[in-house]
Design a protein around this motif. Structure first.
Motif, PDB file in Angstrom:
ATOM      1  N   ASP A  60       0.963  -1.067  -0.064  1.00 27.72           N
ATOM      2  CA  ASP A  60      -0.230  -0.113  -0.130  1.00 27.72           C
ATOM      3  C   ASP A  60       0.841   1.273   0.083  1.00 27.72           C
ATOM      4  OD1 ASP A  60      -2.299  -1.501   0.265  1.00 27.72           O
ATOM      5  OD2 ASP A  60      -3.159  -0.852   1.988  1.00 27.72           O
ATOM      6  N   ARG A  61       0.286   2.444  -0.493  1.00 31.52           N
ATOM      7  CA  ARG A  61       1.063   3.566  -0.130  1.00 31.52           C
ATOM      8  C   ARG A  61       1.226   4.159   1.409  1.00 31.52           C
ATOM      9  NH1 ARG A  61      -2.705   4.842  -4.992  1.00 31.52           N
ATOM     10  NH2 ARG A  61      -1.599   4.523  -6.661  1.00 31.52           N
ATOM     11  N   ILE A  62       2.145   4.617   1.429  1.00 33.29           N
ATOM     12  CA  ILE A  62       2.499   5.305   2.856  1.00 33.29           C
ATOM     13  C   ILE A  62       1.521   6.374   2.774  1.00 33.29           C
ATOM     14  CG2 ILE A  62       4.106   6.401   4.425  1.00 33.29           C
ATOM     15  CD1 ILE A  62       6.264   4.342   2.890  1.00 33.29           C
ATOM     16  N   ALA A  63       0.656   6.682   3.876  1.00 32.63           N
ATOM     17  CA  ALA A  63      -0.061   7.899   4.204  1.00 32.63           C
ATOM     18  C   ALA A  63       0.806   9.107   4.096  1.00 32.63           C
ATOM     19  CB  ALA A  63      -0.811   7.773   5.538  1.00 32.63           C
ATOM     20  N   GLU A  64       0.139  10.020   3.666  1.00 33.29           N
ATOM     21  CA  GLU A  64       1.075  11.514   3.558  1.00 33.29           C
ATOM     22  C   GLU A  64       1.583  11.801   5.023  1.00 33.29           C
ATOM     23  OE1 GLU A  64       0.084  15.978   2.235  1.00 33.29           O
ATOM     24  OE2 GLU A  64      -0.495  14.357   0.830  1.00 33.29           O
ATOM     25  N   THR A  65       0.515  11.731   5.957  1.00 34.18           N
ATOM     26  CA  THR A  65       0.831  12.130   7.204  1.00 34.18           C
ATOM     27  C   THR A  65       1.896  11.371   7.884  1.00 34.18           C
ATOM     28  OG1 THR A  65      -1.055  10.916   8.065  1.00 34.18           O
ATOM     29  CG2 THR A  65      -1.518  12.998   7.457  1.00 34.18           C
ATOM     30  N   GLU A  66       2.330  10.091   7.367  1.00 30.59           N
ATOM     31  CA  GLU A  66       3.142   9.186   8.074  1.00 30.59           C
ATOM     32  C   GLU A  66       4.484   9.076   7.376  1.00 30.59           C
ATOM     33  OE1 GLU A  66       1.313   5.361   8.690  1.00 30.59           O
ATOM     34  OE2 GLU A  66      -0.397   6.018   9.706  1.00 30.59           O
ATOM     35  N   VAL A  67       4.777   9.841   6.253  1.00 31.73           N
ATOM     36  CA  VAL A  67       5.866   9.908   5.415  1.00 31.73           C
ATOM     37  C   VAL A  67       7.217  10.072   6.311  1.00 31.73           C
ATOM     38  CG1 VAL A  67       7.303  10.806   3.666  1.00 31.73           C
ATOM     39  CG2 VAL A  67       4.900  10.156   3.221  1.00 31.73           C
ATOM     40  N   TYR A  68       7.129  11.075   7.239  1.00 34.72           N
ATOM     41  CA  TYR A  68       8.356  11.220   7.930  1.00 34.72           C
ATOM     42  C   TYR A  68       8.468  10.488   9.128  1.00 34.72           C
ATOM     43  CZ  TYR A  68       8.477  15.855   5.102  1.00 34.72           C
ATOM     44  OH  TYR A  68       8.491  16.463   3.984  1.00 34.72           O
ATOM     45  N   ASN A  69       7.542   9.611   9.386  1.00 31.93           N
ATOM     46  CA  ASN A  69       7.797   8.636  10.529  1.00 31.93           C
ATOM     47  C   ASN A  69       8.799   7.574   9.920  1.00 31.93           C
ATOM     48  OD1 ASN A  69       6.097   9.623  12.157  1.00 31.93           O
ATOM     49  ND2 ASN A  69       4.302   8.322  11.679  1.00 31.93           N
ATOM     50  N   TYR A  70       9.084   7.264   8.505  1.00 30.46           N
ATOM     51  CA  TYR A  70       9.758   6.496   7.965  1.00 30.46           C
ATOM     52  C   TYR A  70      11.133   7.345   7.094  1.00 30.46           C
ATOM     53  CZ  TYR A  70       5.929   3.001   8.749  1.00 30.46           C
ATOM     54  OH  TYR A  70       5.195   2.135   9.558  1.00 30.46           O
ATOM     55  N   VAL A  71      10.793   8.407   6.873  1.00 37.93           N
ATOM     56  CA  VAL A  71      11.815   9.054   5.952  1.00 37.93           C
ATOM     57  C   VAL A  71      12.383  10.175   6.326  1.00 37.93           C
ATOM     58  CG1 VAL A  71      12.207   9.823   3.604  1.00 37.93           C
ATOM     59  CG2 VAL A  71      10.608   8.129   3.699  1.00 37.93           C
ATOM     60  N   GLU A  72      13.720  10.316   6.623  1.00 37.06           N
ATOM     61  CA  GLU A  72      14.562  11.723   6.872  1.00 37.06           C
ATOM     62  C   GLU A  72      15.178  12.156   5.835  1.00 37.06           C
ATOM     63  OE1 GLU A  72      18.152  12.807   9.704  1.00 37.06           O
ATOM     64  OE2 GLU A  72      17.380  10.757   9.694  1.00 37.06           O
ATOM     65  N   ILE A  73      15.050  13.569   5.718  1.00 34.22           N
ATOM     66  CA  ILE A  73      15.727  14.208   4.801  1.00 34.22           C
ATOM     67  C   ILE A  73      17.177  14.653   5.164  1.00 34.22           C
ATOM     68  CG2 ILE A  73      16.009  16.190   3.312  1.00 34.22           C
ATOM     69  CD1 ILE A  73      13.080  16.273   2.933  1.00 34.22           C
ATOM     70  N   VAL A  74      18.201  13.968   4.797  1.00 29.85           N
ATOM     71  CA  VAL A  74      19.403  14.181   5.231  1.00 29.85           C
ATOM     72  C   VAL A  74      20.250  15.554   4.639  1.00 29.85           C
ATOM     73  CG1 VAL A  74      21.684  13.133   5.617  1.00 29.85           C
ATOM     74  CG2 VAL A  74      19.809  11.796   5.666  1.00 29.85           C
ATOM     75  N   ASP A  75      19.932  15.736   3.226  1.00 30.24           N
ATOM     76  CA  ASP A  75      20.515  16.873   2.487  1.00 30.24           C
ATOM     77  C   ASP A  75      19.618  16.991   1.394  1.00 30.24           C
ATOM     78  OD1 ASP A  75      21.970  18.444   1.183  1.00 30.24           O
ATOM     79  OD2 ASP A  75      23.806  17.407   0.942  1.00 30.24           O
TER      80      ASP A  75
END
Length: 249
Positions: free
Chosen positions: A123-138
């Motif tokens: 399934d697609r990751i909910a928009e509200t949960e993206v940053y629970n899994y993804v960190e922008i490093v640069d």
């Protein structure tokens, strides 16, 4: 002596705590590929991947997807958002925590997303949960994972590889062909175009929502950059981030 004993006890406690929570290991995208099958597979390891975002919906070339590349290949991260570019911009270096997510195959490409609730492999990751899994490093990573390949060498082993193809041109460009065809109602449809070097050809898949769908195909000799996909039982290139550059000969 009591103070010294307390200090040593505290130091030991800190060391034991650090050892009991080791840092999550970094794995390659190719490693996630090795876990995948035609069914959804939960990533149970506490691990992460790190790579550069090379394709989003910035130009409408894909929808609800961020393609992430590292030195070993690419993977599609499924995201339930109409503006993935706002969340994970092209060229950002990102770190994706994989534990609890699922990998699976769509045709011959591998995708990463939330556990499936229906017939889809993830399934697609909910928009509200993206940053629970993804960190922008640069925000502006300079890593270049594109691999230069000859058009005649692109094959099944290159699926989900980020590539540069030089010295090619579009078949039909001189006849004023647009990037996308239209249906009977005048709506753009997902279309196939072809690149050639005069000897070999490669299909190019162009999504109906692509921002430049109405533009004429560029003429002349080009350098094209994109992601190799599996589309309708064969390989095809999807242009990434409108990377089509004239080559002056």
């Amino acid at each position: 002596m009591l103070i010294i004993a307390l200090f040593i006890s505290s130091l030991l406690l800190v060391c034991c705590t650090a050892d009991s929570h080791p840092r999550s290991p970094k794995v390659s995208i190719a490693y996630l590929w090795s876990l995948s099958s035609d069914r959804s597979v939960v990533v149970r390891e506490d691990c992460y991947i790190e790579g550069r975002v090379v394709l989003t919906d910035k130009f409408g070339e894909v929808q609800k997807v961020a393609v992430i590349a590292d030195a070993s290949g690419c993977i599609e991260l499924k995201i339930d958002s109409r503006n993935v570019e706002r969340l994970l911009p092209v060229d950002a270096l990102v770190r994706v925590r994989c534990s609890g997510l699922c990998v699976g195959r769509e045709g011959r490409k591998v995708v990463l997303g939330a556990p499936p609730t229906s017939e889809y492999v993830v399934d697609r990751i909910a928009e509200t949960e993206v940053y629970n899994y993804v960190e922008i490093v640069d925000m502006w990573d300079t890593s270049d994972y594109a691999v230069s390949v000859a058009i005649g060498a692109v094959g099944e082993d290159d699926i989900m590889r980020y590539v540069d193809i030089d010295g090619v041109w579009f078949v039909g460009a001189d006849e004023g062909v647009r990037w996308c065809d239209c249906d009977a109602d005048g709506e753009f449809t997902q279309s196939l175009r072809r690149l050639t070097d005069g000897r070999d050809t490669l299909r190019v898949v162009v999504g109906a929502a692509t921002e430049y769908a109405a533009d004429m195909l560029p003429r002349g000799t080009l350098r094209c950059r994109g992601v190799v996909e599996w589309y309708r039982d064969s390989v095809a290139l999807r242009i990434a981030h409108r990377h089509v550059t004239p080559i002056n000969e």
